[in-house]
Scaffold this motif. Sequence first.
Motif, PDB file in Angstrom:
ATOM      1  N   LYS A   1       0.816  -1.216   0.000  1.00 46.84           N
ATOM      2  CA  LYS A   1       0.000   0.000   0.000  1.00 46.84           C
ATOM      3  C   LYS A   1       0.853   1.271   0.000  1.00 46.84           C
TER       4      LYS A   1
ATOM      5  N   SER B   1      -0.546   5.565  -4.026  1.00 45.43           N
ATOM      6  CA  SER B   1      -1.079   4.540  -3.125  1.00 45.43           C
ATOM      7  C   SER B   1      -0.794   4.909  -1.671  1.00 45.43           C
TER       8      SER B   1
ATOM      9  N   CYS C   1      -3.672   5.451   1.145  1.00 43.66           N
ATOM     10  CA  CYS C   1      -3.599   4.750   2.423  1.00 43.66           C
ATOM     11  C   CYS C   1      -3.715   5.739   3.588  1.00 43.66           C
TER      12      CYS C   1
ATOM     13  N   SER D   1      -7.279   6.620   4.083  1.00 43.65           N
ATOM     14  CA  SER D   1      -8.004   5.555   4.771  1.00 43.65           C
ATOM     15  C   SER D   1      -7.651   5.521   6.252  1.00 43.65           C
TER      16      SER D   1
ATOM     17  N   VAL E   1      -4.092  -0.746   8.676  1.00 45.52           N
ATOM     18  CA  VAL E   1      -3.150  -1.243   7.691  1.00 45.52           C
ATOM     19  C   VAL E   1      -2.393  -2.380   8.340  1.00 45.52           C
TER      20      VAL E   1
END
Length: 146
Positions: A104, A110, A114, A117, A124
């Motif tokens: 990630k 990316s 991440c 999120s 993660v």
Amino acid sequence: NLWYVAISVNDCLIIAGSAIKLLLELKTTGEDYWDMCSLMLGSGNFLVWFGLLRYLGFFKTYNVLILTMKGAVPNMCRFMVCAAMLYTGFVFAGWSVLGPHHSKFESFMSTSECLFSLINGSTVEFISTPSLVFSSTLCYRCSFPL
């Protein structure tokens, strides 16, 4: 007057976007202009809503809102610049330190996804990371959402 220019531009964008949409719906064009259509209609719609701010200044109660917004914009812009610098720093730190150890964090985009999120509360999972990277990962994950 700049308001009249904005109104004229928004009308032209909406008319052109609507014409392109009609041509696309009737399948009379051989090419795909959906991106151009959505760009024109979206920009025209934005300018319509931006033009409504002009009319809010005519009413006494809404004029207070407009004056408050005018006073708050410089402070909001300063905050956004500082937040963007912090976010960019976290993205570069995650990309450089955690990139080789997790899928990630392999690319800049990316890593940015991440981090968004993480803001929303997602987790993660890190598998088989060395102890030094694990400790920096723990510090990174705990300090970013703050």
